[in-house]
Design a protein around this motif. Structure first.
Motif: not given
Length: 120
Positions: A37-40, A72-75, A91-95
């Protein structure tokens, strides 16, 4: 704005790199475990900062941020189509958190030094 083409090229290269690491088959070197999540968040801070350097004004910057959120949604959708990745709302939230933090950071820096001065 004379450096805008450079920032656009950096943005595209950055997006290609993030896409590669987001969609490649996981291996021992790229398995981040709890640091994922930190990476995102960090990756999307980068999108927000580069987007801010491309944008000519705040409205364009917000448009770029919305496109990055859609990216981000597409990925995440593309990951759901693979057998080795899965889509994640976290992941979306982290993005989105990264986009907001990057926006806030560049907005704060812009108050210290106008954005136009950074682009010339």
């Amino acid at each position: 704005m004379k450096f805008r083409p450079v920032f656009i090229a950096l943005f595209i290269t950055y997006m290609a790199t993030v896409s590669y690491f987001s969609l490649k088959t996981p291996d021992g070197l790229t398995d981040l475990g709890n640091w994922d999540k930190l990476a995102h968040t960090t990756a999307y801070i980068g999108f927000a900062l580069l987007g801010g350097m491309i944008a000519g004004n705040r409205r364009q910057w917000l448009g770029i941020l919305l496109l990055c959120a859609a990216y981000g949604v597409l990925i995440e959708f593309l990951q759901s189509l693979t057998i080795y990745r899965q889509a994640s709302a976290a992941d979306l939230l982290a993005n989105i958190t990264g986009l907001l933090l990057g926006y806030a950071l560049l907005h704060w820096l812009h108050r210290l030094r106008p954005l136009a001065a950074c682009q010339s």
